[in-house]
Design a protein around this motif. Sequence first.
Motif, mmCIF file in Angstrom:
data_model
loop_
_atom_site.group_PDB
_atom_site.id
_atom_site.type_symbol
_atom_site.label_atom_id
_atom_site.label_comp_id
_atom_site.label_asym_id
_atom_site.label_seq_id
_atom_site.Cartn_x
_atom_site.Cartn_y
_atom_site.Cartn_z
ATOM 1 N N ASP A 42 19.939 19.140 64.274
ATOM 2 C CA ASP A 42 21.296 19.675 64.365
ATOM 3 C C ASP A 42 22.258 18.646 63.768
ATOM 4 O OD1 ASP A 42 23.688 20.848 64.950
ATOM 5 O OD2 ASP A 42 23.418 20.814 67.128
ATOM 6 N N LEU A 43 22.791 18.948 62.582
ATOM 7 C CA LEU A 43 23.705 18.038 61.897
ATOM 8 C C LEU A 43 25.168 18.461 62.055
ATOM 9 C CD1 LEU A 43 21.734 17.317 58.604
ATOM 10 C CD2 LEU A 43 21.683 16.101 60.771
ATOM 11 N N ASN A 44 25.443 19.357 62.989
ATOM 12 C CA ASN A 44 26.801 19.871 63.171
ATOM 13 C C ASN A 44 27.790 18.760 63.504
ATOM 14 O OD1 ASN A 44 28.589 22.190 63.193
ATOM 15 N ND2 ASN A 44 28.824 21.730 65.382
ATOM 16 N N ASP A 45 27.411 17.810 64.338
ATOM 17 C CA ASP A 45 28.309 16.716 64.716
ATOM 18 C C ASP A 45 28.721 15.902 63.486
ATOM 19 O OD1 ASP A 45 29.694 15.049 66.633
ATOM 20 O OD2 ASP A 45 28.143 13.547 66.226
ATOM 21 N N VAL A 46 27.799 15.649 62.583
ATOM 22 C CA VAL A 46 28.104 14.898 61.362
ATOM 23 C C VAL A 46 29.001 15.728 60.448
ATOM 24 C CG1 VAL A 46 27.113 13.801 59.316
ATOM 25 C CG2 VAL A 46 25.929 13.638 61.500
ATOM 26 N N VAL A 47 28.660 17.013 60.284
ATOM 27 C CA VAL A 47 29.418 17.892 59.383
ATOM 28 C C VAL A 47 30.869 18.031 59.834
ATOM 29 C CG1 VAL A 47 29.614 20.286 58.581
ATOM 30 C CG2 VAL A 47 27.382 19.163 58.597
ATOM 31 N N GLN A 48 31.109 18.126 61.134
ATOM 32 C CA GLN A 48 32.461 18.374 61.648
ATOM 33 C C GLN A 48 33.331 17.121 61.700
ATOM 34 O OE1 GLN A 48 33.252 21.434 61.715
ATOM 35 N NE2 GLN A 48 31.136 22.139 61.596
ATOM 36 N N GLY A 70 34.535 25.328 54.230
ATOM 37 C CA GLY A 70 35.408 25.356 55.393
ATOM 38 C C GLY A 70 36.030 23.998 55.666
ATOM 39 N N THR A 71 36.844 23.945 56.703
ATOM 40 C CA THR A 71 37.518 22.715 57.102
ATOM 41 C C THR A 71 36.805 22.150 58.316
ATOM 42 O OG1 THR A 71 39.619 23.623 56.348
ATOM 43 C CG2 THR A 71 39.723 21.734 57.837
ATOM 44 N N PRO A 72 36.388 20.882 58.252
ATOM 45 C CA PRO A 72 35.706 20.293 59.404
ATOM 46 C C PRO A 72 36.572 20.313 60.654
ATOM 47 C CG PRO A 72 35.421 18.911 57.462
ATOM 48 C CD PRO A 72 36.428 19.963 57.107
ATOM 49 N N ALA A 73 35.965 20.527 61.801
ATOM 50 C CA ALA A 73 36.686 20.590 63.075
ATOM 51 C C ALA A 73 37.397 19.279 63.371
ATOM 52 C CB ALA A 73 35.717 20.929 64.197
ATOM 53 N N GLY A 74 36.915 18.172 62.854
ATOM 54 C CA GLY A 74 37.564 16.881 63.071
ATOM 55 C C GLY A 74 38.895 16.765 62.351
ATOM 56 N N LEU A 75 39.176 17.657 61.397
ATOM 57 C CA LEU A 75 40.435 17.621 60.650
ATOM 58 C C LEU A 75 41.408 18.701 61.087
ATOM 59 C CD1 LEU A 75 39.077 16.985 57.030
ATOM 60 C CD2 LEU A 75 39.929 15.320 58.682
ATOM 61 N N SER A 76 40.910 19.733 61.757
ATOM 62 C CA SER A 76 41.764 20.833 62.178
ATOM 63 C C SER A 76 41.231 21.401 63.489
ATOM 64 C CB SER A 76 41.778 21.927 61.111
ATOM 65 O OG SER A 76 42.380 23.098 61.607
ATOM 66 N N ALA A 77 42.142 21.687 64.409
ATOM 67 C CA ALA A 77 41.721 22.212 65.710
ATOM 68 C C ALA A 77 41.032 23.562 65.585
ATOM 69 C CB ALA A 77 42.934 22.327 66.625
ATOM 70 N N TYR A 78 41.348 24.304 64.525
ATOM 71 C CA TYR A 78 40.748 25.630 64.351
ATOM 72 C C TYR A 78 39.716 25.651 63.235
ATOM 73 C CZ TYR A 78 44.727 26.811 67.217
ATOM 74 O OH TYR A 78 45.650 26.847 68.239
ATOM 75 N N VAL A 103 27.334 23.865 56.067
ATOM 76 C CA VAL A 103 26.613 23.458 54.863
ATOM 77 C C VAL A 103 26.338 24.685 54.008
ATOM 78 C CG1 VAL A 103 24.476 22.447 53.980
ATOM 79 C CG2 VAL A 103 25.537 21.509 56.040
ATOM 80 N N GLU A 104 26.610 24.559 52.710
ATOM 81 C CA GLU A 104 26.269 25.618 51.753
ATOM 82 C C GLU A 104 24.986 25.205 51.042
ATOM 83 O OE1 GLU A 104 29.513 26.083 49.022
ATOM 84 O OE2 GLU A 104 30.366 27.692 50.220
ATOM 85 N N ASP A 105 23.908 25.872 51.347
ATOM 86 C CA ASP A 105 22.615 25.574 50.713
ATOM 87 C C ASP A 105 22.266 26.755 49.825
ATOM 88 O OD1 ASP A 105 20.138 24.680 49.985
ATOM 89 O OD2 ASP A 105 19.325 24.570 52.020
ATOM 90 N N ARG A 106 22.547 26.623 48.546
ATOM 91 C CA ARG A 106 22.319 27.712 47.590
ATOM 92 C C ARG A 106 20.990 27.573 46.860
ATOM 93 N NH1 ARG A 106 27.561 26.077 45.124
ATOM 94 N NH2 ARG A 106 29.034 26.430 46.777
ATOM 95 N N ASP A 107 20.142 26.695 47.331
ATOM 96 C CA ASP A 107 18.851 26.458 46.684
ATOM 97 C C ASP A 107 17.939 27.673 46.855
ATOM 98 O OD1 ASP A 107 16.913 25.057 45.333
ATOM 99 O OD2 ASP A 107 16.319 23.825 47.041
ATOM 100 N N SER A 108 16.999 27.843 45.930
ATOM 101 C CA SER A 108 16.064 28.967 46.046
ATOM 102 C C SER A 108 15.079 28.758 47.207
ATOM 103 C CB SER A 108 15.316 29.190 44.737
ATOM 104 O OG SER A 108 14.806 27.987 44.244
ATOM 105 N N PHE A 109 14.897 27.528 47.643
ATOM 106 C CA PHE A 109 14.100 27.223 48.835
ATOM 107 C C PHE A 109 14.991 26.464 49.806
ATOM 108 C CE2 PHE A 109 10.968 27.487 45.401
ATOM 109 C CZ PHE A 109 10.134 28.448 45.930
ATOM 110 N N PRO A 110 15.863 27.174 50.519
ATOM 111 C CA PRO A 110 16.859 26.496 51.363
ATOM 112 C C PRO A 110 16.216 25.690 52.486
ATOM 113 C CG PRO A 110 16.866 28.860 51.770
ATOM 114 C CD PRO A 110 15.936 28.617 50.625
ATOM 115 N N VAL A 111 16.864 24.582 52.823
ATOM 116 C CA VAL A 111 16.405 23.725 53.915
ATOM 117 C C VAL A 111 17.414 23.705 55.062
ATOM 118 C CG1 VAL A 111 14.925 22.291 52.474
ATOM 119 C CG2 VAL A 111 17.318 21.654 52.787
ATOM 120 N N PHE A 112 18.495 24.453 54.921
ATOM 121 C CA PHE A 112 19.509 24.556 55.972
ATOM 122 C C PHE A 112 19.631 25.987 56.463
ATOM 123 C CE2 PHE A 112 21.113 20.471 54.560
ATOM 124 C CZ PHE A 112 21.591 19.916 55.737
ATOM 125 N N GLU A 113 19.902 26.124 57.742
ATOM 126 C CA GLU A 113 20.304 27.386 58.351
ATOM 127 C C GLU A 113 21.534 27.044 59.171
ATOM 128 O OE1 GLU A 113 18.625 30.129 61.847
ATOM 129 O OE2 GLU A 113 17.261 29.924 60.151
#
Length: 178
Positions: A7-13, A89-97, A102-112
């Motif tokens: 879960d990389l959500n904490d890093v992404v936000q 999108g805008t990371p939650a750390g920069l905006s309250a809303y 992650v946008e994974d447009r690869d033909s063999f995606p590694v993110f959900e």
Amino acid sequence: MKVYRLDLNDVVQHPGRRVEYPIELWLEREEAPPLAEPIRGVLIAESGGRILRLSGAFHTVVWLECGRCLSYFQLPVAFELHEEFPLAGTPAGLSAYGYAEVEDRDSFPVFEGNWLYADDLLRQYLLLELPMAPVCREDCKGLCPTCGQNLNEASCGCAPQSGHPAFEALARAWYSED
């Protein structure tokens, strides 16, 4: 089949955040090479606000079949990983809303969403490091083309052939008497 997800959500936000994830995993999918040891290393995830950077150094030992003598051998493999994924999108750390994903447009995606399938990503990098024609050792003698004896283990009683066996039919046609 066990899936290794992070879960990389904490890093992404939170732009500027850097987190290290120690990894030790066995690849369990059919497409994966058979491992003698688990893949070990550290995955580093960093958010740049609009980009998620993944990096790390990993090592393992795989079982391979020699292309000359057909015996199995272990090959140590080390590889580095460097990937960048755009964030939408805008990371939650920069905006309250805000919420970034992650946008994974690869033909063999590694993110959900913001979940990384670490086993799929590491399998892709491992496969790129494997040799196209593996040999158990540089001086491997291979198999006798006549009787199939492994010439690394013993010599055979077959008459030595001159020339390359792949060109035998061509040589017969070239040198045949009409």
